[in-house]
Design a protein around this motif. Structure first.
Motif, PDB file in Angstrom:
ATOM      1  N   TYR A  27       0.859  -1.192   0.000  1.00  0.00           N
ATOM      2  CA  TYR A  27       0.000   0.000   0.000  1.00  0.00           C
ATOM      3  C   TYR A  27       0.884   1.227   0.000  1.00  0.00           C
ATOM      4  O   TYR A  27       1.891   1.269   0.693  1.00  0.00           O
ATOM      5  N   VAL A  29       0.988   4.989   1.142  1.00  0.00           N
ATOM      6  CA  VAL A  29       0.324   5.997   1.964  1.00  0.00           C
ATOM      7  C   VAL A  29       1.184   7.248   1.890  1.00  0.00           C
ATOM      8  O   VAL A  29       2.248   7.319   2.486  1.00  0.00           O
ATOM      9  N   VAL A  34       3.761   0.613   2.532  1.00  0.00           N
ATOM     10  CA  VAL A  34       3.516  -0.384   3.574  1.00  0.00           C
ATOM     11  C   VAL A  34       3.407  -1.755   2.905  1.00  0.00           C
ATOM     12  O   VAL A  34       2.554  -1.964   2.052  1.00  0.00           O
ATOM     13  N   ALA A  36       2.058  -4.942   3.145  1.00  0.00           N
ATOM     14  CA  ALA A  36       1.060  -5.677   3.934  1.00  0.00           C
ATOM     15  C   ALA A  36       1.281  -7.180   3.789  1.00  0.00           C
ATOM     16  O   ALA A  36       1.157  -7.936   4.751  1.00  0.00           O
ATOM     17  N   THR A  55      -1.339 -11.836  14.578  1.00  0.00           N
ATOM     18  CA  THR A  55      -1.659 -10.667  15.387  1.00  0.00           C
ATOM     19  C   THR A  55      -2.194  -9.545  14.497  1.00  0.00           C
ATOM     20  O   THR A  55      -2.106  -9.630  13.271  1.00  0.00           O
ATOM     21  N   SER A  56      -2.686  -8.509  15.116  1.00  0.00           N
ATOM     22  CA  SER A  56      -3.216  -7.354  14.389  1.00  0.00           C
ATOM     23  C   SER A  56      -2.112  -6.727  13.534  1.00  0.00           C
ATOM     24  O   SER A  56      -0.991  -6.572  14.001  1.00  0.00           O
ATOM     25  N   GLY A  57      -2.443  -6.427  12.280  1.00  0.00           N
ATOM     26  CA  GLY A  57      -1.470  -5.794  11.391  1.00  0.00           C
ATOM     27  C   GLY A  57      -0.590  -6.770  10.630  1.00  0.00           C
ATOM     28  O   GLY A  57       0.260  -6.358   9.838  1.00  0.00           O
ATOM     29  N   SER A  58      -0.798  -8.072  10.831  1.00  0.00           N
ATOM     30  CA  SER A  58       0.069  -9.060  10.173  1.00  0.00           C
ATOM     31  C   SER A  58      -0.282  -9.277   8.696  1.00  0.00           C
ATOM     32  O   SER A  58       0.485  -9.894   7.960  1.00  0.00           O
ATOM     33  N   GLY A  59      -1.457  -8.800   8.261  1.00  0.00           N
ATOM     34  CA  GLY A  59      -1.810  -8.887   6.842  1.00  0.00           C
ATOM     35  C   GLY A  59      -2.976  -9.818   6.540  1.00  0.00           C
ATOM     36  O   GLY A  59      -3.294 -10.074   5.373  1.00  0.00           O
ATOM     37  N   LYS A  60      -3.664 -10.276   7.585  1.00  0.00           N
ATOM     38  CA  LYS A  60      -4.744 -11.262   7.411  1.00  0.00           C
ATOM     39  C   LYS A  60      -5.899 -10.732   6.559  1.00  0.00           C
ATOM     40  O   LYS A  60      -6.331 -11.381   5.614  1.00  0.00           O
ATOM     41  N   SER A  61      -6.396  -9.548   6.928  1.00  0.00           N
ATOM     42  CA  SER A  61      -7.541  -9.002   6.192  1.00  0.00           C
ATOM     43  C   SER A  61      -7.163  -8.700   4.754  1.00  0.00           C
ATOM     44  O   SER A  61      -7.959  -8.910   3.829  1.00  0.00           O
ATOM     45  N   THR A  62      -5.944  -8.213   4.562  1.00  0.00           N
ATOM     46  CA  THR A  62      -5.473  -7.932   3.206  1.00  0.00           C
ATOM     47  C   THR A  62      -5.531  -9.205   2.361  1.00  0.00           C
ATOM     48  O   THR A  62      -6.073  -9.202   1.254  1.00  0.00           O
TER      49      THR A  62
HETATM   50  P1  ADP Z   1      -4.708  -7.656   9.974  1.00  0.00           P
HETATM   51  O1  ADP Z   1      -6.018  -7.942   9.341  1.00  0.00           O
HETATM   52  O2  ADP Z   1      -3.861  -8.854  10.182  1.00  0.00           O
HETATM   53  O3  ADP Z   1      -4.855  -6.882  11.252  1.00  0.00           O
HETATM   54  P2  ADP Z   1      -4.284  -5.900   7.698  1.00  0.00           P
HETATM   55  O4  ADP Z   1      -4.294  -6.800   6.525  1.00  0.00           O
HETATM   56  O5  ADP Z   1      -5.517  -5.124   7.961  1.00  0.00           O
HETATM   57  O6  ADP Z   1      -3.843  -6.725   8.995  1.00  0.00           O
HETATM   58  O7  ADP Z   1      -3.087  -4.869   7.558  1.00  0.00           O
HETATM   59  C1  ADP Z   1      -1.754  -5.242   7.243  1.00  0.00           C
HETATM   60  C2  ADP Z   1      -0.901  -3.989   7.107  1.00  0.00           C
HETATM   61  O8  ADP Z   1      -1.299  -3.258   5.963  1.00  0.00           O
HETATM   62  C3  ADP Z   1      -1.009  -3.031   8.287  1.00  0.00           C
HETATM   63  O9  ADP Z   1       0.239  -2.423   8.480  1.00  0.00           O
HETATM   64  C4  ADP Z   1      -2.024  -2.015   7.800  1.00  0.00           C
HETATM   65  O10 ADP Z   1      -1.826  -0.775   8.411  1.00  0.00           O
HETATM   66  C5  ADP Z   1      -1.735  -1.959   6.310  1.00  0.00           C
HETATM   67  N1  ADP Z   1      -2.934  -1.630   5.511  1.00  0.00           N
HETATM   68  C6  ADP Z   1      -4.048  -2.399   5.382  1.00  0.00           C
HETATM   69  N2  ADP Z   1      -4.940  -1.826   4.561  1.00  0.00           N
HETATM   70  C7  ADP Z   1      -4.379  -0.667   4.148  1.00  0.00           C
HETATM   71  C8  ADP Z   1      -4.793   0.385   3.272  1.00  0.00           C
HETATM   72  N3  ADP Z   1      -5.985   0.354   2.663  1.00  0.00           N
HETATM   73  N4  ADP Z   1      -3.940   1.435   3.076  1.00  0.00           N
HETATM   74  C9  ADP Z   1      -2.751   1.453   3.683  1.00  0.00           C
HETATM   75  N5  ADP Z   1      -2.295   0.515   4.514  1.00  0.00           N
HETATM   76  C10 ADP Z   1      -3.083  -0.544   4.753  1.00  0.00           C
END
Ligand code: ADP
Ligand code: MG
Length: 253
Positions: A27, A29, A34, A36, A55-62
């Motif tokens: 990503y 920003v 970043v 992800a 953990t939070s921020g590890s990239g799961k949702s991405t």
């Molecule tokens: P998780 O779901 O494991 O908590 P995310 O996949 O949401 O993690 O995020 C992984 C990393 O990518 C984090 O550092 C987050 O800040 C970054 N990130 C996620 N979505 C975006 C976005 N749309 N723009 C910029 N950074 C993003």
């Protein structure tokens, strides 16, 4: 006489459902980048219950959003049923998602002005299913998730657990091949979260669907056939419950 006859049927499913090949997501920003996801390669089989734990921020949702075609990878390819969804345009993707994918959100994402039945039948509206069969299926699913008494309630008239059940019913409507869930029990207490997990598991097993869950909660991982540990955008390790994916379908007559 009178004893139950029990048949055990073993079905081996080794068809690859989701293929993730060297997937990277960066990503931007402002002037910052970043990473992800660094480089993820993994297969998920048909009928598999796969949990991504990190953990939070590890990239799961991405990763989940990429698999569901909600975002595009920076590099690499994602195939579902041998079709590269990472290369599809918006129109193709929308159609593909309608046909093959159900999504369960942590924050439920229900439409506040619609009742439970209306929320659940919405995906079928997009598939141009007529009102009667649409409502029939929505009602059957709401019954299956234990909301027979809440068919005509709006989201604000239900508890968190009940709203999540509506979200689950909506994801299952039309029996998509894959159900994706992002922290599906993240807003629920531990007892409700166990109920909701067991319910989802039963539904995916009954329908032989592929179930992909991402969570930070160790407890959720115990329900999975395969646990993929995610750390800083990489796969740290993979744990599989069984050597190969075998389904023991239990018939009692
Ligand atoms: P998780 O779901 O494991 O908590 P995310 O996949 O949401 O993690 O995020 C992984 C990393 O990518 C984090 O550092 C987050 O800040 C970054 N990130 C996620 N979505 C975006 C976005 N749309 N723009 C910029 N950074 C993003
Ligand atoms: Mg997340």
């Amino acid at each position: 006489m009178g004893d139950a006859i029990i048949y055990w049927e073993v079905t081996t499913i080794d068809e690859v459902m989701i293929q993730i090949d060297s997937v990277r997501k960066v990503y931007k920003v402002g002037s910052e980048k970043v990473v992800a996801l660094n480089s993820i390669t993994l297969d998920i089989k048909r009928g598999e219950v796969c949990c991504f734990l990190g953990t939070s921020g590890s990239g799961k949702s991405t990763l989940l959003n990429l698999m569901a075609g909600l975002e595009k990878p920076t590099k690499g390819v994602i195939k579902i049923k041998d079709e590269a969804i990472s290369k599809m345009n918006e129109k193709q993707l929308a159609k593909f998602r309608q046909q093959y994918i159900g999504f369960i959100f942590q924050s439920y994402n229900l439409i506040p002005t619609l009742t439970a039945v209306e929320n659940v039948s919405l995906p079928l509206t997009f598939r141009r299913v007529h009102k009667h069969p649409r409502e029939k299926e929505a009602k059957a699913l709401l019954k299956a998730v234990g909301l027979k008494q809440h068919m005509h309630h709006k989201p604000t008239q239900m508890s968190g657990g009940q709203q999540q059940r509506v979200g689950i019913a909506r994801a299952f409507v039309g029996t998509p091949s894959i159900i994706f869930a992002d922290e599906p029990t993240g807003n629920l207490d531990s007892r409700t979260s166990e109920e909701v997990m067991n319910m989802m598991l039963k539904m995916v097993r009954d329908r032989q669907q592929t179930f992909v869950i991402v969570t930070h909660d160790q407890e959720i991982a115990k329900y999975a056939d395969k646990v993929v540990y995610i750390l800083d955008g990489n796969i740290e390790k993979i744990e599989e419950k069984t050597d190969d994916i075998r389904r023991y379908v239990h018939h009692e007559e």
